[in-house]
Write an enzyme that holds these catalytic residues in place. Structure first.
Site: not given
Length: 252
Positions: A100, A191, A193
């Site tokens: 991001c 994202h 993660e």
């Protein structure tokens, strides 16, 4: 006892978060998705000081996370040092993965363009499509042509740096993922993660930054209700480590 998949690996997670709880949450997210232990992910938060090249001493990989309220388009006092750190890491052949805001920072540092564009803000779990280059890429080739990923941004990369290859795009915008040719550098606008549970936490915590893009007060709840598991993305950071470091994980 939880064991690391890469016990010898030492990484740096560069952060830009004012909230202590969300900085900690982000560290947990990267540890979960990379299958590293927390102590293997050293952190530096730009809100605590000025980053320097010395941060990469004895580090095998640089991760750059999200940013909460900070924009990759703005020139904060620490921004030149962040951009210099990225360029230094590329020159030193340190593997980099930006998620991001990190994806945007890499693009800006290497000569690409990032714009603040709330009209194309993306939030929640949305489909992403691989490009032809993405289907042939060593990291993304196991992905299906279209997959779900978690989003939360109102800045976007509009022009990739020279030498960058677009690997994925969404319906509303290009450059959802790229790699820099001849390097071990990747970025994803989504994202990488975050799984559904972690995306829910992040959306609730940062909802004040998205109110202007939401049509009504119930829109956030609808986005949260529509979150889904992002099966392919959930192992992307782990696969990145296997690809770029040459380490053989002790545990899958």
């Amino acid at each position: 006892m939880i064991e690391s998949s890469f016990p010898e690996l030492r990484c740096l997670l560069l952060q830009a978060r004012t909230e202590v709880d969300m900085a900690s949450q982000e560290l947990d997210c990267f540890a979960e998705r990379t299958r590293l232990l927390r102590h293997q992910l050293g952190t530096f938060n730009v809100t605590d000081g000025t980053p320097s090249r010395d941060l990469l001493t004895d580090k095998d990989v640089l991760f750059i996370g999200g940013a909460g309220e900070f924009s990759a388009t703005r020139d904060y006092d620490w921004m030149p040092h962040v951009l210099d750190l990225v360029r230094f890491a590329v020159d030193a052949d340190v593997p980099i993965f930006g998620s991001c805001w990190g994806h945007q920072i890499i693009a800006r540092a290497l000569g690409g363009c990032v714009e603040h564009d709330p009209t194309r803000a993306e939030m929640g779990c949305l489909p992403v499509q691989l490009t032809e280059a993405g289907r042939a890429d060593a990291l993304f080739s196991p992905f299906p042509p279209s997959f779900l990923a978690n989003m939360g941004h109102h800045d976007r990369v509009t022009i990739l740096p020279d030498g960058a290859v677009e690997l994925a795009r969404s319906e509303s915008q290009p450059h959802q993922a790229f790699r820099l040719e001849g390097t071990r550098v990747y970025g994803t606008q989504f994202h990488s993660e975050l799984d559904a549970r972690r995306e829910r936490e992040r959306l609730i915590r940062y909802q004040r930054f998205y109110r202007n893009e939401l049509p009504d007060d119930s829109a956030l709840q609808r986005i949260i209700d529509n979150l889904a598991e992002t099966t392919e993305v959930d192992h992307l950071l782990f696969d990145f480590l296997r690809l770029v470091t040459g380490h053989t994980p002790d545990a899958a």
